[in-house]
Scaffold this motif. Structure first.
Motif, PDB file in Angstrom:
ATOM      1  N   THR A 177       8.052 -12.507  -9.365  1.00  0.00           N
ATOM      2  CA  THR A 177       7.984 -13.922  -9.736  1.00  0.00           C
ATOM      3  C   THR A 177       7.264 -14.108 -11.063  1.00  0.00           C
ATOM      4  OG1 THR A 177       7.903 -14.539  -7.383  1.00  0.00           O
ATOM      5  CG2 THR A 177       7.266 -16.220  -8.977  1.00  0.00           C
ATOM      6  N   VAL A 178       6.145 -13.428 -11.234  1.00  0.00           N
ATOM      7  CA  VAL A 178       5.378 -13.545 -12.477  1.00  0.00           C
ATOM      8  C   VAL A 178       6.174 -13.003 -13.657  1.00  0.00           C
ATOM      9  CG1 VAL A 178       3.283 -12.850 -13.697  1.00  0.00           C
ATOM     10  CG2 VAL A 178       3.162 -13.431 -11.271  1.00  0.00           C
ATOM     11  N   LYS A 179       6.816 -11.857 -13.472  1.00  0.00           N
ATOM     12  CA  LYS A 179       7.628 -11.275 -14.545  1.00  0.00           C
ATOM     13  C   LYS A 179       8.798 -12.189 -14.908  1.00  0.00           C
ATOM     14  CE  LYS A 179       6.499  -6.412 -13.655  1.00  0.00           C
ATOM     15  NZ  LYS A 179       7.018  -5.079 -13.251  1.00  0.00           N
ATOM     16  N   SER A 180       9.411 -12.827 -13.902  1.00  0.00           N
ATOM     17  CA  SER A 180      10.504 -13.773 -14.161  1.00  0.00           C
ATOM     18  C   SER A 180       9.995 -14.973 -14.945  1.00  0.00           C
ATOM     19  CB  SER A 180      11.130 -14.238 -12.845  1.00  0.00           C
ATOM     20  OG  SER A 180      11.699 -13.160 -12.142  1.00  0.00           O
ATOM     21  N   TYR A 181       8.796 -15.431 -14.626  1.00  0.00           N
ATOM     22  CA  TYR A 181       8.203 -16.570 -15.333  1.00  0.00           C
ATOM     23  C   TYR A 181       7.943 -16.225 -16.800  1.00  0.00           C
ATOM     24  CZ  TYR A 181       4.698 -19.928 -16.854  1.00  0.00           C
ATOM     25  OH  TYR A 181       3.996 -20.865 -17.571  1.00  0.00           O
ATOM     26  N   ILE A 182       7.379 -15.048 -17.051  1.00  0.00           N
ATOM     27  CA  ILE A 182       7.108 -14.627 -18.428  1.00  0.00           C
ATOM     28  C   ILE A 182       8.420 -14.489 -19.205  1.00  0.00           C
ATOM     29  CG2 ILE A 182       6.185 -12.769 -19.868  1.00  0.00           C
ATOM     30  CD1 ILE A 182       4.140 -12.224 -17.669  1.00  0.00           C
ATOM     31  N   LEU A 183       9.440 -13.926 -18.559  1.00  0.00           N
ATOM     32  CA  LEU A 183      10.750 -13.788 -19.200  1.00  0.00           C
ATOM     33  C   LEU A 183      11.337 -15.152 -19.526  1.00  0.00           C
ATOM     34  CD1 LEU A 183      12.985 -11.809 -20.069  1.00  0.00           C
ATOM     35  CD2 LEU A 183      13.950 -12.033 -17.771  1.00  0.00           C
ATOM     36  N   TYR A 184      11.191 -16.115 -18.612  1.00  0.00           N
ATOM     37  CA  TYR A 184      11.679 -17.477 -18.860  1.00  0.00           C
ATOM     38  C   TYR A 184      10.980 -18.088 -20.070  1.00  0.00           C
ATOM     39  CZ  TYR A 184      11.420 -22.515 -18.746  1.00  0.00           C
ATOM     40  OH  TYR A 184      11.411 -23.831 -19.125  1.00  0.00           O
ATOM     41  N   VAL A 185       9.659 -17.935 -20.145  1.00  0.00           N
ATOM     42  CA  VAL A 185       8.899 -18.496 -21.266  1.00  0.00           C
ATOM     43  C   VAL A 185       9.389 -17.926 -22.589  1.00  0.00           C
ATOM     44  CG1 VAL A 185       6.617 -18.628 -22.353  1.00  0.00           C
ATOM     45  CG2 VAL A 185       6.844 -18.990 -19.894  1.00  0.00           C
ATOM     46  N   LEU A 186       9.583 -16.615 -22.652  1.00  0.00           N
ATOM     47  CA  LEU A 186      10.028 -15.975 -23.891  1.00  0.00           C
ATOM     48  C   LEU A 186      11.436 -16.418 -24.285  1.00  0.00           C
ATOM     49  CD1 LEU A 186       8.683 -12.338 -23.325  1.00  0.00           C
ATOM     50  CD2 LEU A 186       7.704 -14.122 -24.776  1.00  0.00           C
ATOM     51  N   ILE A 187      12.350 -16.451 -23.309  1.00  0.00           N
ATOM     52  CA  ILE A 187      13.730 -16.845 -23.598  1.00  0.00           C
ATOM     53  C   ILE A 187      13.800 -18.309 -24.014  1.00  0.00           C
ATOM     54  CG2 ILE A 187      16.021 -17.225 -22.588  1.00  0.00           C
ATOM     55  CD1 ILE A 187      15.583 -14.743 -20.898  1.00  0.00           C
ATOM     56  N   SER A 188      13.085 -19.184 -23.292  1.00  0.00           N
ATOM     57  CA  SER A 188      13.112 -20.615 -23.611  1.00  0.00           C
ATOM     58  C   SER A 188      12.516 -20.886 -24.991  1.00  0.00           C
ATOM     59  CB  SER A 188      12.362 -21.413 -22.541  1.00  0.00           C
ATOM     60  OG  SER A 188      10.986 -21.048 -22.497  1.00  0.00           O
ATOM     61  N   LEU A 189      11.442 -20.163 -25.335  1.00  0.00           N
ATOM     62  CA  LEU A 189      10.846 -20.327 -26.665  1.00  0.00           C
ATOM     63  C   LEU A 189      11.823 -19.898 -27.755  1.00  0.00           C
ATOM     64  CD1 LEU A 189       7.135 -19.160 -26.260  1.00  0.00           C
ATOM     65  CD2 LEU A 189       7.941 -21.433 -26.907  1.00  0.00           C
ATOM     66  N   ALA A 190      12.529 -18.792 -27.510  1.00  0.00           N
ATOM     67  CA  ALA A 190      13.505 -18.309 -28.488  1.00  0.00           C
ATOM     68  C   ALA A 190      14.636 -19.315 -28.674  1.00  0.00           C
ATOM     69  CB  ALA A 190      14.059 -16.952 -28.041  1.00  0.00           C
ATOM     70  N   VAL A 191      15.158 -19.838 -27.564  1.00  0.00           N
ATOM     71  CA  VAL A 191      16.272 -20.792 -27.629  1.00  0.00           C
ATOM     72  C   VAL A 191      15.837 -22.090 -28.311  1.00  0.00           C
ATOM     73  CG1 VAL A 191      17.823 -22.231 -26.249  1.00  0.00           C
ATOM     74  CG2 VAL A 191      17.458 -19.838 -25.619  1.00  0.00           C
ATOM     75  N   VAL A 192      14.682 -22.617 -27.920  1.00  0.00           N
ATOM     76  CA  VAL A 192      14.199 -23.879 -28.493  1.00  0.00           C
ATOM     77  C   VAL A 192      13.897 -23.722 -29.984  1.00  0.00           C
ATOM     78  CG1 VAL A 192      12.274 -25.521 -28.483  1.00  0.00           C
ATOM     79  CG2 VAL A 192      13.310 -24.793 -26.328  1.00  0.00           C
ATOM     80  N   THR A 193      13.250 -22.615 -30.348  1.00  0.00           N
ATOM     81  CA  THR A 193      12.903 -22.391 -31.755  1.00  0.00           C
ATOM     82  C   THR A 193      14.152 -22.295 -32.626  1.00  0.00           C
ATOM     83  OG1 THR A 193      10.886 -21.212 -31.121  1.00  0.00           O
ATOM     84  CG2 THR A 193      11.676 -20.895 -33.365  1.00  0.00           C
ATOM     85  N   LEU A 194      15.131 -21.501 -32.193  1.00  0.00           N
ATOM     86  CA  LEU A 194      16.369 -21.352 -32.957  1.00  0.00           C
ATOM     87  C   LEU A 194      17.151 -22.665 -33.015  1.00  0.00           C
ATOM     88  CD1 LEU A 194      17.598 -17.835 -31.751  1.00  0.00           C
ATOM     89  CD2 LEU A 194      16.679 -18.427 -33.997  1.00  0.00           C
ATOM     90  N   SER A 195      17.172 -23.398 -31.890  1.00  0.00           N
ATOM     91  CA  SER A 195      17.911 -24.666 -31.848  1.00  0.00           C
ATOM     92  C   SER A 195      17.291 -25.698 -32.784  1.00  0.00           C
ATOM     93  CB  SER A 195      17.948 -25.203 -30.416  1.00  0.00           C
ATOM     94  OG  SER A 195      18.599 -24.305 -29.551  1.00  0.00           O
ATOM     95  N   LEU A 196      15.965 -25.830 -32.732  1.00  0.00           N
ATOM     96  CA  LEU A 196      15.292 -26.792 -33.605  1.00  0.00           C
ATOM     97  C   LEU A 196      15.455 -26.401 -35.070  1.00  0.00           C
ATOM     98  CD1 LEU A 196      11.979 -27.540 -31.652  1.00  0.00           C
ATOM     99  CD2 LEU A 196      13.956 -29.034 -31.948  1.00  0.00           C
ATOM    100  N   PHE A 197      15.354 -25.114 -35.338  1.00  0.00           N
ATOM    101  CA  PHE A 197      15.521 -24.642 -36.712  1.00  0.00           C
ATOM    102  C   PHE A 197      16.918 -24.976 -37.229  1.00  0.00           C
ATOM    103  CE2 PHE A 197      16.421 -21.428 -39.948  1.00  0.00           C
ATOM    104  CZ  PHE A 197      15.284 -21.541 -40.746  1.00  0.00           C
TER     105      PHE A 197
END
Length: 213
Positions: free
Chosen positions: A121-141
């Motif tokens: 569960t913790v590893k899935s949460y960390i993976l979600y944070v990293l993926i969501s940050l990547a998607v949001v950063t690229l989308s906003l850019f």
């Protein structure tokens, strides 16, 4: 009697004088440590969530929302905040349920399964944070760059024509910058949750050896 047999005899005679720790006592010690670790994972997730909300609220003044509206990304940002909060709350609920399950565990095998589940569960949460940050950063850019191109008028447009090599350099710099940013975030989460996960793994190994014994 050879030397090895003599050593075994002396060790067994000394073993009788040492304090004996039962299987149940060892299990209870590991269970208490595991329960405490999972509780701290849940507490840290709450603190992280509240910190994020406070940070967003602090940044969300009138000037901030006006700038987002000018870039035509205000609604997208609100939706992104809402979805992120819902998913984060879901993971917090999972952490709480993991804590409840471990807190009510009555066997070593069950505790081992709960530890594995918590780590996933913790590893899935960390993976979600990293993926969501990547998607949001690229989308906003992309949205900011697109808005800038659409609303900028230049006298000589030929100066803004990019060939394949320019786009390749631009893409490479973007990927490297994003990779460094995500690497920093990953390192932060390793400090935040990684130490607790290592302790849970140690508890799992001890339970595994205890069960084998």
């Amino acid at each position: 009697m050879d030397g090895l047999e003599l050593l075994k005899k002396n060790w067994k005679s000394q073993e009788a004088t040492l304090p004996q720790v039962s299987y149940d006592e060892i299990y209870k010690m590991i269970w208490k440590r595991s329960s405490s670790i999972v509780k701290w994972i849940f507490i840290i997730s709450i603190c992280e969530f509240l910190f994020g909300v406070i940070l967003n609220v602090g940044l969300a003044d009138e000037e901030y929302w006006n700038s987002l509206e000018q870039l035509q990304i205000k609604e997208i940002t609100i939706w992104a905040y809402g979805i992120n909060y819902l998913i984060t709350i879901y993971f917090m609920f999972r952490f709480y349920m993991n804590y409840r399950q471990i807190n009510s565990t009555s066997s070593a095998k069950r505790l081992m399964k709960d530890i594995i589940k918590t780590r996933k569960t913790v590893k899935s949460y960390i993976l979600y944070v990293l993926i969501s940050l990547a998607v949001v950063t690229l989308s906003l850019f992309y949205l900011i760059a697109y808005h800038h191109i659409e609303n900028t008028q230049v006298a000589d447009s030929s100066a803004y024509v990019f060939d394949a090599l320019d786009w390749l350099k631009f893409t490479g710099i973007t990927i490297i910058g994003l990779g460094i940013f995500l690497g920093v975030i990953w390192f932060f989460y390793q400090l935040l949750y990684g130490i607790l996960l290592k302790r849970l793994k140690k508890n799992y190994t001890q339970l595994e050896n205890l069960d084998c014994d």
